[in-house]
Scaffold this motif. Structure first.
Motif, PDB file in Angstrom:
ATOM      1  N   SER A 158     -40.214 -49.529 -50.414  1.00 46.68           N
ATOM      2  CA  SER A 158     -41.080 -48.471 -50.930  1.00 46.68           C
ATOM      3  C   SER A 158     -40.539 -47.080 -50.598  1.00 46.68           C
ATOM      4  O   SER A 158     -41.022 -46.087 -51.145  1.00 46.68           O
ATOM      5  CB  SER A 158     -42.494 -48.601 -50.325  1.00 46.68           C
ATOM      6  OG  SER A 158     -43.091 -49.805 -50.703  1.00 46.68           O
ATOM      7  N   PHE A 159     -39.532 -47.016 -49.708  1.00 42.12           N
ATOM      8  CA  PHE A 159     -39.073 -45.724 -49.212  1.00 42.12           C
ATOM      9  C   PHE A 159     -37.788 -45.262 -49.893  1.00 42.12           C
ATOM     10  O   PHE A 159     -36.888 -46.059 -50.147  1.00 42.12           O
ATOM     11  CB  PHE A 159     -38.847 -45.795 -47.701  1.00 42.12           C
ATOM     12  CG  PHE A 159     -40.076 -46.188 -46.928  1.00 42.12           C
ATOM     13  CD1 PHE A 159     -41.258 -45.486 -47.097  1.00 42.12           C
ATOM     14  CD2 PHE A 159     -40.058 -47.253 -46.049  1.00 42.12           C
ATOM     15  CE1 PHE A 159     -42.407 -45.846 -46.390  1.00 42.12           C
ATOM     16  CE2 PHE A 159     -41.182 -47.621 -45.338  1.00 42.12           C
ATOM     17  CZ  PHE A 159     -42.365 -46.914 -45.509  1.00 42.12           C
ATOM     18  N   VAL A 160     -37.726 -43.958 -50.133  1.00 42.17           N
ATOM     19  CA  VAL A 160     -36.504 -43.319 -50.631  1.00 42.17           C
ATOM     20  C   VAL A 160     -36.187 -42.175 -49.683  1.00 42.17           C
ATOM     21  O   VAL A 160     -36.985 -41.228 -49.544  1.00 42.17           O
ATOM     22  CB  VAL A 160     -36.678 -42.778 -52.063  1.00 42.17           C
ATOM     23  CG1 VAL A 160     -35.391 -42.104 -52.528  1.00 42.17           C
ATOM     24  CG2 VAL A 160     -37.083 -43.891 -53.020  1.00 42.17           C
ATOM     25  N   LEU A 161     -35.062 -42.264 -48.995  1.00 41.99           N
ATOM     26  CA  LEU A 161     -34.697 -41.245 -48.011  1.00 41.99           C
ATOM     27  C   LEU A 161     -33.923 -40.114 -48.681  1.00 41.99           C
ATOM     28  O   LEU A 161     -32.873 -40.330 -49.289  1.00 41.99           O
ATOM     29  CB  LEU A 161     -33.859 -41.868 -46.892  1.00 41.99           C
ATOM     30  CG  LEU A 161     -33.416 -40.921 -45.770  1.00 41.99           C
ATOM     31  CD1 LEU A 161     -34.622 -40.284 -45.074  1.00 41.99           C
ATOM     32  CD2 LEU A 161     -32.538 -41.673 -44.763  1.00 41.99           C
ATOM     33  N   CYS A 162     -34.456 -38.923 -48.561  1.00 37.87           N
ATOM     34  CA  CYS A 162     -33.785 -37.730 -49.087  1.00 37.87           C
ATOM     35  C   CYS A 162     -32.865 -37.141 -48.026  1.00 37.87           C
ATOM     36  O   CYS A 162     -32.930 -37.503 -46.843  1.00 37.87           O
ATOM     37  CB  CYS A 162     -34.824 -36.685 -49.498  1.00 37.87           C
ATOM     38  SG  CYS A 162     -36.008 -37.258 -50.750  1.00 37.87           S
ATOM     39  N   LYS A 163     -32.026 -36.226 -48.445  1.00 34.67           N
ATOM     40  CA  LYS A 163     -31.170 -35.512 -47.498  1.00 34.67           C
ATOM     41  C   LYS A 163     -32.016 -34.588 -46.637  1.00 34.67           C
ATOM     42  O   LYS A 163     -33.079 -34.124 -47.075  1.00 34.67           O
ATOM     43  CB  LYS A 163     -30.126 -34.689 -48.269  1.00 34.67           C
ATOM     44  CG  LYS A 163     -29.062 -35.512 -48.961  1.00 34.67           C
ATOM     45  CD  LYS A 163     -28.283 -34.691 -49.977  1.00 34.67           C
ATOM     46  CE  LYS A 163     -27.620 -33.465 -49.371  1.00 34.67           C
ATOM     47  NZ  LYS A 163     -26.848 -32.705 -50.390  1.00 34.67           N
TER      48      LYS A 163
END
Length: 249
Positions: A215-220
Protein backbone atom coordinates in the motif's frame (compact mmCIF):
# COMPACT_ATOMS: atom_id res chain seq x y z
CA UNK A 1 34.41 42.17 8.28
CA UNK A 2 31.31 40.02 7.92
CA UNK A 3 31.38 36.21 8.01
CA UNK A 4 28.75 33.52 7.61
CA UNK A 5 29.14 30.28 9.52
CA UNK A 6 26.85 27.57 8.16
CA UNK A 7 25.98 25.04 10.85
CA UNK A 8 25.13 21.72 9.23
CA UNK A 9 23.79 18.82 11.27
CA UNK A 10 26.50 16.25 10.59
CA UNK A 11 26.03 12.56 9.85
CA UNK A 12 27.71 9.19 10.20
CA UNK A 13 26.92 8.68 6.52
CA UNK A 14 29.71 10.18 4.40
CA UNK A 15 27.37 10.70 1.45
CA UNK A 16 25.10 12.82 3.63
CA UNK A 17 28.00 15.09 4.55
CA UNK A 18 29.03 15.29 0.90
CA UNK A 19 25.51 16.28 -0.15
CA UNK A 20 25.35 18.98 2.52
CA UNK A 21 28.73 20.42 1.57
CA UNK A 22 27.87 20.43 -2.13
CA UNK A 23 24.62 22.29 -1.39
CA UNK A 24 26.33 24.84 0.86
CA UNK A 25 29.12 25.52 -1.62
CA UNK A 26 26.49 26.22 -4.29
CA UNK A 27 24.91 28.69 -1.90
CA UNK A 28 28.24 30.29 -0.97
CA UNK A 29 28.94 30.95 -4.64
CA UNK A 30 25.77 33.07 -4.77
CA UNK A 31 26.34 35.13 -1.62
CA UNK A 32 28.61 38.16 -1.68
CA UNK A 33 30.10 37.86 1.80
CA UNK A 34 33.91 37.81 2.16
CA UNK A 35 34.22 35.05 4.77
CA UNK A 36 32.13 31.87 4.63
CA UNK A 37 32.78 28.69 6.58
CA UNK A 38 31.01 25.37 7.18
CA UNK A 39 30.85 23.58 10.53
CA UNK A 40 28.76 20.81 12.10
CA UNK A 41 26.57 20.26 15.12
CA UNK A 42 27.81 16.75 15.74
CA UNK A 43 29.75 13.74 14.40
CA UNK A 44 31.86 15.76 11.90
CA UNK A 45 34.62 18.34 12.28
CA UNK A 46 34.99 21.26 12.44
CA UNK A 47 32.50 21.83 15.24
CA UNK A 48 30.86 25.20 15.92
CA UNK A 49 33.68 26.61 18.07
CA UNK A 50 36.26 25.62 15.47
CA UNK A 51 34.11 27.19 12.75
CA UNK A 52 33.84 30.45 14.67
CA UNK A 53 37.60 30.44 15.30
CA UNK A 54 38.26 30.03 11.56
CA UNK A 55 35.97 32.95 10.74
CA UNK A 56 37.77 35.20 13.21
CA UNK A 57 41.21 34.11 12.01
CA UNK A 58 40.15 35.25 8.54
CA UNK A 59 39.36 38.70 9.94
CA UNK A 60 35.68 38.52 10.91
CA UNK A 61 34.34 40.97 13.47
CA UNK A 62 30.71 40.00 12.85
CA UNK A 63 29.60 36.39 12.39
CA UNK A 64 26.20 35.30 11.13
CA UNK A 65 25.62 31.82 12.53
CA UNK A 66 23.22 30.20 10.07
CA UNK A 67 21.62 26.87 11.06
CA UNK A 68 20.99 24.40 8.22
CA UNK A 69 17.93 22.97 9.92
CA UNK A 70 14.44 22.42 8.57
CA UNK A 71 12.55 23.38 11.73
CA UNK A 72 13.12 25.09 15.03
CA UNK A 73 13.58 22.62 17.89
CA UNK A 74 16.25 21.63 20.41
CA UNK A 75 19.30 22.19 18.22
CA UNK A 76 17.99 25.59 17.12
CA UNK A 77 16.71 26.77 20.50
CA UNK A 78 19.36 25.40 22.85
CA UNK A 79 22.43 23.72 21.36
CA UNK A 80 23.51 26.37 18.87
CA UNK A 81 22.65 29.37 21.13
CA UNK A 82 24.70 27.75 23.91
CA UNK A 83 27.69 27.53 21.55
CA UNK A 84 27.24 31.17 20.53
CA UNK A 85 27.24 32.24 24.19
CA UNK A 86 30.48 30.33 24.75
CA UNK A 87 32.01 32.14 21.77
CA UNK A 88 30.85 35.54 23.04
CA UNK A 89 32.77 34.92 26.25
CA UNK A 90 35.93 34.10 24.29
CA UNK A 91 35.51 36.84 21.64
CA UNK A 92 33.82 39.80 23.41
CA UNK A 93 34.63 42.19 20.56
CA UNK A 94 32.93 40.08 17.89
CA UNK A 95 29.23 40.50 17.05
CA UNK A 96 27.22 37.33 16.59
CA UNK A 97 23.92 37.22 14.70
CA UNK A 98 21.90 34.05 14.90
CA UNK A 99 19.96 33.25 11.72
CA UNK A 100 16.66 31.43 11.37
CA UNK A 101 16.30 27.81 10.21
CA UNK A 102 14.44 27.15 6.95
CA UNK A 103 11.14 26.98 8.82
CA UNK A 104 7.68 26.56 7.30
CA UNK A 105 7.79 28.35 3.97
CA UNK A 106 5.95 28.22 0.64
CA UNK A 107 9.12 27.03 -1.09
CA UNK A 108 9.22 23.98 1.21
CA UNK A 109 5.60 23.22 0.32
CA UNK A 110 6.54 23.49 -3.37
CA UNK A 111 9.19 20.81 -2.85
CA UNK A 112 6.77 18.53 -1.01
CA UNK A 113 4.27 18.84 -3.86
CA UNK A 114 7.03 18.09 -6.36
CA UNK A 115 8.11 15.00 -4.44
CA UNK A 116 4.53 13.70 -4.38
CA UNK A 117 3.97 14.37 -8.08
CA UNK A 118 7.20 12.57 -8.97
CA UNK A 119 5.48 9.39 -7.82
CA UNK A 120 1.86 10.30 -8.40
CA UNK A 121 0.98 12.15 -11.60
CA UNK A 122 -2.81 12.02 -11.22
CA UNK A 123 -5.35 12.96 -8.57
CA UNK A 124 -4.75 11.92 -4.96
CA UNK A 125 -8.49 11.68 -4.22
CA UNK A 126 -8.40 8.01 -3.25
CA UNK A 127 -4.90 8.11 -1.85
CA UNK A 128 -3.30 9.75 1.17
CA UNK A 129 -0.03 11.38 2.12
CA UNK A 130 2.13 10.53 5.13
CA UNK A 131 4.88 12.96 6.06
CA UNK A 132 7.67 11.48 8.17
CA UNK A 133 9.56 13.96 10.34
CA UNK A 134 12.62 13.47 12.51
CA UNK A 135 10.63 14.23 15.63
CA UNK A 136 11.28 16.35 18.69
CA UNK A 137 9.89 16.82 22.16
CA UNK A 138 9.60 20.54 21.38
CA UNK A 139 5.94 21.55 21.08
CA UNK A 140 6.74 23.75 18.09
CA UNK A 141 7.38 20.65 15.97
CA UNK A 142 3.78 19.35 15.80
CA UNK A 143 2.54 22.93 15.34
CA UNK A 144 4.88 23.35 12.38
CA UNK A 145 3.66 20.14 10.78
CA UNK A 146 0.05 21.21 11.32
CA UNK A 147 0.79 24.35 9.31
CA UNK A 148 2.47 22.24 6.62
CA UNK A 149 -0.59 19.98 6.36
CA UNK A 150 -2.88 23.01 6.10
CA UNK A 151 -0.72 24.54 3.36
CA UNK A 152 -0.76 21.28 1.41
CA UNK A 153 -4.55 21.12 1.74
CA UNK A 154 -4.76 24.57 0.13
CA UNK A 155 -2.85 23.08 -2.81
CA UNK A 156 -5.50 20.37 -3.10
CA UNK A 157 -3.42 17.66 -1.45
CA UNK A 158 -5.24 15.82 1.33
CA UNK A 159 -5.64 13.87 3.49
CA UNK A 160 -2.18 14.39 4.95
CA UNK A 161 -1.00 12.81 8.19
CA UNK A 162 2.31 13.04 10.05
CA UNK A 163 4.45 10.62 12.01
CA UNK A 164 7.91 10.84 13.51
CA UNK A 165 11.13 8.87 13.70
CA UNK A 166 11.62 9.62 17.41
CA UNK A 167 10.65 11.79 20.39
CA UNK A 168 7.06 12.48 19.27
CA UNK A 169 3.93 10.50 18.48
CA UNK A 170 2.76 8.77 16.44
CA UNK A 171 6.03 7.02 15.73
CA UNK A 172 6.76 5.59 12.29
CA UNK A 173 5.26 2.11 12.75
CA UNK A 174 2.00 3.46 14.17
CA UNK A 175 1.92 6.21 11.57
CA UNK A 176 2.09 3.66 8.77
CA UNK A 177 -0.73 1.64 10.30
CA UNK A 178 -2.94 4.71 10.82
CA UNK A 179 -2.31 5.93 7.28
CA UNK A 180 -3.50 2.63 5.79
CA UNK A 181 -6.73 2.89 7.79
CA UNK A 182 -7.63 6.19 6.10
CA UNK A 183 -8.81 4.53 2.90
CA UNK A 184 -8.31 1.89 0.23
CA UNK A 185 -5.84 3.85 -1.88
CA UNK A 186 -2.08 4.11 -1.81
CA UNK A 187 -0.18 5.92 0.92
CA UNK A 188 2.52 8.23 -0.43
CA UNK A 189 5.26 8.58 2.17
CA UNK A 190 7.27 11.81 2.04
CA UNK A 191 10.35 11.91 4.33
CA UNK A 192 10.75 15.42 5.72
CA UNK A 193 14.53 15.09 5.62
CA UNK A 194 17.40 16.87 3.92
CA UNK A 195 19.34 13.79 2.83
CA UNK A 196 18.91 10.08 2.30
CA UNK A 197 20.93 8.69 5.19
CA UNK A 198 20.30 6.34 8.09
CA UNK A 199 16.77 7.60 8.69
CA UNK A 200 15.80 6.86 5.08
CA UNK A 201 17.12 3.31 5.52
CA UNK A 202 14.95 2.96 8.62
CA UNK A 203 11.87 4.15 6.73
CA UNK A 204 12.53 1.70 3.88
CA UNK A 205 12.99 -1.18 6.30
CA UNK A 206 9.75 -0.32 8.12
CA UNK A 207 7.88 -0.31 4.82
CA UNK A 208 9.42 -3.57 3.63
CA UNK A 209 8.56 -5.39 6.86
CA UNK A 210 5.00 -4.04 7.09
CA UNK A 211 2.10 -6.37 6.31
CA UNK A 212 0.69 -3.45 4.29
CA UNK A 213 3.90 -2.86 2.34
CA UNK A 214 2.15 -2.96 -1.05
CA UNK A 215 0.00 0.00 0.00
CA UNK A 216 3.03 2.28 0.43
CA UNK A 217 4.87 4.40 -2.12
CA UNK A 218 8.07 5.97 -0.82
CA UNK A 219 8.88 9.39 -2.22
CA UNK A 220 12.27 11.07 -2.22
CA UNK A 221 13.16 13.19 0.81
CA UNK A 222 13.09 16.97 0.49
CA UNK A 223 16.79 16.81 -0.30
CA UNK A 224 19.05 19.76 -0.97
CA UNK A 225 16.67 21.10 -3.57
CA UNK A 226 17.64 24.21 -5.61
CA UNK A 227 14.69 26.06 -4.05
CA UNK A 228 16.39 25.71 -0.68
CA UNK A 229 19.32 27.75 -1.96
CA UNK A 230 16.94 30.65 -2.56
CA UNK A 231 15.37 30.17 0.87
CA UNK A 232 18.78 30.06 2.54
CA UNK A 233 19.77 33.27 0.75
CA UNK A 234 16.54 34.81 2.05
CA UNK A 235 17.39 33.82 5.62
CA UNK A 236 20.88 35.28 5.29
CA UNK A 237 19.52 38.54 3.84
CA UNK A 238 17.23 38.76 6.89
CA UNK A 239 20.27 38.52 9.17
CA UNK A 240 22.25 41.10 7.18
CA UNK A 241 19.28 43.49 7.21
CA UNK A 242 18.92 42.96 10.95
CA UNK A 243 22.59 43.82 11.45
CA UNK A 244 22.23 47.01 9.41
CA UNK A 245 19.18 48.13 11.37
CA UNK A 246 20.95 47.38 14.66
CA UNK A 247 23.94 49.45 13.56
CA UNK A 248 21.66 52.41 12.76
CA UNK A 249 19.77 52.32 16.06
Amino acid sequence: MLAILYVSHGSRVAEGVRQANHFLKQCMDQINVPIQQICYLELVRPDIQEGISRCIKHGADCVIVQPILLLSAGHDKRDIPDEIEKARAVYPNVRFIYGRPFGVDDSIIDILVERIHEKHSGSVQNDSILIVGRGSSDLETPRAFSRICAMLAKRGISPVSVCYMAAAKPLLKEGLELAVEQGPGKVYIVPYLLFSGILMRTIRKSIETSVNRFSFVLCKPLGYHPSLIHLLRKRIRESIDYDRLSAQS
